[in-house]
Design an enzyme around this catalytic site. Structure first.
Site, PDB file in Angstrom:
ATOM      1  N   ASP A 246     -16.680   0.144   0.005  1.00 14.73           N
ATOM      2  CA  ASP A 246     -15.830  -0.649  -0.425  1.00 14.73           C
ATOM      3  C   ASP A 246     -16.035  -1.524  -1.856  1.00 14.73           C
ATOM      4  O   ASP A 246     -15.451  -1.903  -2.564  1.00 14.73           O
ATOM      5  CB  ASP A 246     -15.014  -1.874   0.322  1.00 14.73           C
ATOM      6  CG  ASP A 246     -14.003  -1.287   1.347  1.00 14.73           C
ATOM      7  OD1 ASP A 246     -13.155  -0.200   0.961  1.00 14.73           O
ATOM      8  OD2 ASP A 246     -13.847  -1.800   2.192  1.00 14.73           O
TER       9      ASP A 246
HETATM   10  C1  GLC Z   1     -15.309  -7.064   1.018  1.00 14.99           C
HETATM   11  C2  GLC Z   1     -16.377  -6.734   2.104  1.00 14.99           C
HETATM   12  C3  GLC Z   1     -16.376  -5.373   2.582  1.00 14.99           C
HETATM   13  C4  GLC Z   1     -15.083  -5.070   3.052  1.00 14.99           C
HETATM   14  C5  GLC Z   1     -13.782  -5.313   1.835  1.00 14.99           C
HETATM   15  C6  GLC Z   1     -12.515  -4.875   2.433  1.00 14.99           C
HETATM   16  O1  GLC Z   1     -15.547  -6.320   0.000  1.00 14.99           O
HETATM   17  O2  GLC Z   1     -17.593  -6.922   1.668  1.00 14.99           O
HETATM   18  O3  GLC Z   1     -17.351  -5.128   3.679  1.00 14.99           O
HETATM   19  O4  GLC Z   1     -15.068  -3.847   3.544  1.00 14.99           O
HETATM   20  O5  GLC Z   1     -14.047  -6.610   1.591  1.00 14.99           O
HETATM   21  O6  GLC Z   1     -11.484  -5.691   2.295  1.00 14.99           O
HETATM   22  C1  GLC Z   2     -16.020  -2.648   5.969  1.00 13.71           C
HETATM   23  C2  GLC Z   2     -14.721  -2.003   5.877  1.00 13.71           C
HETATM   24  C3  GLC Z   2     -14.830  -0.583   5.857  1.00 13.71           C
HETATM   25  C4  GLC Z   2     -15.763  -0.246   4.478  1.00 13.71           C
HETATM   26  C5  GLC Z   2     -17.221  -0.852   5.010  1.00 13.71           C
HETATM   27  C6  GLC Z   2     -18.035  -0.773   3.734  1.00 13.71           C
HETATM   28  O1  GLC Z   2     -16.518  -2.453   7.152  1.00 13.71           O
HETATM   29  O2  GLC Z   2     -13.927  -2.219   7.118  1.00 13.71           O
HETATM   30  O3  GLC Z   2     -13.536   0.095   5.584  1.00 13.71           O
HETATM   31  O4  GLC Z   2     -16.165   1.276   4.632  1.00 13.71           O
HETATM   32  O5  GLC Z   2     -16.825  -2.422   5.070  1.00 13.71           O
HETATM   33  O6  GLC Z   2     -17.752  -1.445   2.601  1.00 13.71           O
END
Ligand code: GLC
Ligand code: GLC
Length: 812
Positions: free
Chosen positions: A486
């Protein structure tokens, strides 16, 4: 250094036993299996909700509070001048004995003080919309005890988001009713809500309170509520402000005497035309009925036995017996349990997720399926349909949806280009487990629009096509807002701290940002899709997609290899990310995981080199970090990943979720020793033994992130419970290490083990059959020599499915 211990596993009872209430962080458990849920910490903190942690919050919680974990279901016992709680908090009166046992969907907290034992069993009975709190009081002293008991729950005004902010309204809406030993919470019931909650106890009460400030006192705290300190209820009736529910009960216990009290926190919905019994008086029929089902010790014990039986059955679907009890307890108990919890909650409600911000994630929930599908396939089936219903006609999809409405979440929208592939991943796992191809014929809408339905198979097809139609200059998949990571936001370009990296408007015109992670994911899921099409006799479609997969493999070989490992991505301008040429972030884990799973370039030595590089550059004492070297400054072109300090989260944290990808890559390559050593590093039971204080979070489940080698305190865990790690750990150990892999026509046996592994047995229920499979590794890491099924040697490595009980002997 020897670390302090706060508890231990009790495998026989499938419990984790906490013996010191002052754990390094609240160690929590989840209650409830389908509709009514609660979070409960080892000191009874936490909250309850119906289906949706945002829209139907039943009790209130304060996140990130001082002190941490304040608010919950509390029992105050006043014995002379001493006031104490069975779970130590909130009074923190030193106890003579304390124990919290977190089990499968239940928690039992026991405290002893001055000769009185108070033990509370918390659970949500199957199919009931209520949390039971069975309090057992025992007088272990030689004198008669006169106890005053005050219960406590604080109501949330339903919407957990506005409950925390809209006080100009909230302080005037709160309403309750009191009838005998039941306190009803009916805020907003007078208008559009068709639901209320109640808190009941199965004994006459000698008083109550329902107004928070009256009970606690404006200048007091949970630790010293005014009413409790005075030992006298005020029978307050809440109008506005903050409604609560507290029963007051006087209890006399002779020496040796035991009494049970059953408290019930319930939730009720009424039809619009049946809401009221009289003007302003709520219709309590359903509440009365629910209470009547759980108003004696016998009824509650029966409901508890049913819950235990339910878990016995679920866990018995896959049981392993090896020589390693640390492995067995994770496989047989805790990993499977965590998989159910992540299936239920996705990433919505934990002590790190407020339950307000995120509903069910498209990619998250699809991945959670592989950890859950063997448990209750019918629920997995429904979940797949729900997820697919949030897809758009072009194959893109909403990134998240709300569990109550099942509608896509507009605030976050779509555009995460890995999302569609995961639908294939989840659906195929379901079909292989169940053999139920009929799911592919289900008519499923786009964006929940009636009339837009096409078959689920069509949804899978457009998911594949979404990747193919969004290729960049190297014929690799365009990344969109982000792929699985993300925080790798290559089209975002934000200098405004008020913008969210995930939702801000992206510059997509002219982008060259491509993802090697999606490339690998596309090859893995694409090959599965091709096999599915062949199975279905869709030869032309299989051929079409095989070509696309082959083309992707070529593109990765040509443009995705850096010499010692796979590149991670190309940025907006077409520059390499995750390359030796880069100053920081030279190597990333995600593309190593997916491209080795896809075996891209295996014959040219690429897979082996990539796996070696993971060991060389990413591995540390606590697992493999996400990237190396960590980013030391913000990079405008990369987005959120470079916003985190070194060693945390997506910037070189050990993001446990993706360690299994490399482990599976190792297994496919037949490197059992390496697979096992990576696996054991993030296996909770191993961490539990070594690092309870350092690790901080619950030692019985995986957490999303462990601080990496570049962090200030490597090994510290965060974001426990709700992580895709649960499903991936399960998938890895059950299918790739222990090697029991459901397939369309039977079970494929293909273990990958460390040389030291000794014989083990897996009992696996599969559709209408059960198999007892004994594996004799003979010091080999991989490669099945012979399978004997019910006394007959068979060809190949797939045990053909047939009903009934079967005994299987496997020689490696
Ligand atoms: C933030 C977190 C990440 C998560 C994302 C989604 O970026 O660091 O881990 O997946 O939020 O909301
Ligand atoms: C969080 C989110 C997932 C994402 C991950 C890496 O665990 O839930 O959707 O892939 O972060 O950013």
């Amino acid at each position: 250094m020897e670390q302090k211990r706060y508890g231990h596993f009790d495998d026989l009872h499938r419990e984790y036993v906490i013996t010191d209430p002052q754990t390094p962080w609240p160690w929590i458990n989840y209650l409830g299996n389908e509709d009514f849920f609660s979070l409960i910490s080892n000191t009874a903190g936490g909250y309850s909700f119906y289906k949706d942690a945002k829209f139907r919050r039943i009790t209130r919680y304060r996140y990130n509070n001082v002190p941490m974990d304040n608010g919950g279901r509390y029992f105050y016992l006043k014995d002379g001048d001493t006031v104490w709680n069975p779970g130590w908090k909130p009074c923190k009166t030193p106890l003579d004995f304390y124990e919290c046992r977190h089990g499968m969907s239940y928690t039992r907290i026991t405290g002893r003080k001055n000769g009185v034992e108070a033990s509370v069993l918390f659970f949500v009975p199957l199919k009931k919309w209520a949390e039971v709190q069975k309090l057992t009081l025992t007088n272990q002293s030689n004198e008669v005890k006169q106890l005053k008991l005050f219960s406590f729950e604080e109501w949330c005004l339903w919407n957990a988001a506005t409950d925390m902010e809209n006080f100009q309204r909230n302080f005037s809406t709160g309403e309750v009713e009191i009838e005998d030993s039941t306190i009803y919470h009916k805020t907003e019931y007078r208008e559009r809500r068709n639901h209320y909650a109640f808190y009941h106890v199965n004994t006459p009460i000698q008083g109550f309170d329902t107004d928070r400030e009256t009970f606690i006192g404006l200048y007091n705290e949970f630790a010293d509520p005014q009413v409790v300190m005075e030992g006298k209820p005020r029978n307050s009736h809440a109008h506005g402000w903050s409604p609560i529910a507290s029963h007051y009960i006087e209890i006399t216990l002779k020496p040796g005497e035991t009494k049970d009290l059953v408290f019930l926190l319930g939730y009720v919905e009424n039809e619009q035309d049946q809401k009221f019994a009289a003007p302003q008086v709520i219709n309590k029929e359903k509440a009365h009925a629910l209470i009547a089902e759980l108003d004696t010790t016998e009824k509650v014990d029966k409901a508890f036995a049913e819950l235990c039986d339910y878990w016995d059955k679920l866990l018995n679907i896959y049981q392993v017996k090896t020589a390693n009890d640390k492995l067995d307890r994770m496989v047989n108990i805790w990993n499977q349990y965590q998989c159910m919890v992540t299936f239920n909650f996705s990433r919505s409600a934990s002590f790190f997720e407020s339950g307000i911000g995120r509903g069910m994630g498209f990619r998250d929930s699809n991945q959670d399926l592989v950890g859950f599908v063997h448990q209750i396939p019918s629920r997995a089936r429904q979940r797949i349909i729900d997820i697919a219903s949030t897809q758009f006609p072009d194959g893109g999809c909403y990134h998240q949806y709300q569990p109550l409405t099942k509608r896509g979440n507009n605030d976050i929208g779509g555009g995460f280009n890995d999302d569609p592939c995961w639908l294939i991943f989840g659906t195929i796992a379901y079909i292989k487990e169940t053999g139920d191809f009929s799911i592919l014929d289900e008519m499923v809408p786009f964006d929940n629009q009636p009339g837009s339905e096409v078959t689920l198979f069509e949804h899978l097809k457009i998911s594949m096509d979404h990747v193919i139609k969004n290729l960049g200059p190297h014929m690799l998949p365009l990344i969109g807002r982000a792929d699985w990571n993300d925080c790798l936001n290559l089209n975002c370009f934000s200098w405004d701290p008020n913008e969210s990296f995930q939702t801000t408007e992206n510059v997509s015109e002219g982008t060259k940002a491509e993802s090697l992670m999606i490339a690998g994911l596309f090859v893995v899921t694409g090959e599965d899709y091709v096999a599915l099409c062949q199975k279905l006799g869709k030869t032309a479609e299989a051929e079409r997609m095989q070509q696309a997969v082959d083309a992707m493999i070529e593109a990765v070989k040509k443009h995705g290899w850096d010499g010692e490992w796979y590149l991670r991505a190309y940025d907006f301008y077409g520059r390499k990310i995750g390359s030796n040429e880069c100053e920081e972030g030279k190597i990333f884990i995600e593309s190593q995981g997916w491209c080795t799973m896809a075996e891209i370039g295996a014959d040219d030595g690429m897979v082996a080199k990539s796996l070696d590089s993971c060991k060389k550059y990413l591995e540390c004492e606590h697992g493999m970090v996400l990237n190396n070297p960590a980013f030391t400054k913000y990079i405008y072109e990369y987005g959120e990943i470079s916003s985190y300090p070194e060693g945390y989260k997506e910037n070189a944290g050990i993001f446990c979720h993706n360690n299994p990808w490399v482990i599976i890559g190792e297994c496919i390559a037949g490197r059992g020793n390496d697979a096992w050593s990576h696996y054991a590093k993030i296996l909770p039971s191993y961490v539990e033994e070594k690092y309870q204080t350092l690790h901080k979070v619950e030692p019985y489940v995986n957490c999303q992130m462990v601080a990496g080698k570049d962090a200030f305190r490597p090994g510290e865990g965060k974001n426990s419970w709700l992580t895709g790690t649960a499903a991936w750990m399960w998938y890895t150990v059950s299918e790739f290490i222990l090697g029991i892999k459901p397939d369309y026509d039977g079970i494929r046996i293909d273990p990958c083990l460390p040389e030291t592994a000794s014989d083990y047995t897996v009992s696996r229920k599969f559709r209408e059959a059960d198999y007892d499979i004994t594996i004799h590794p003979n010091g080999s890491q991989k490669g099945v020599k012979q399978i004997v099924l019910d006394g007959q040697a068979i060809d190949g490595t797939v045990i053909p499915y047939s009903k009934g009980h079967h005994v299987v002997e496997v020689t490696m």
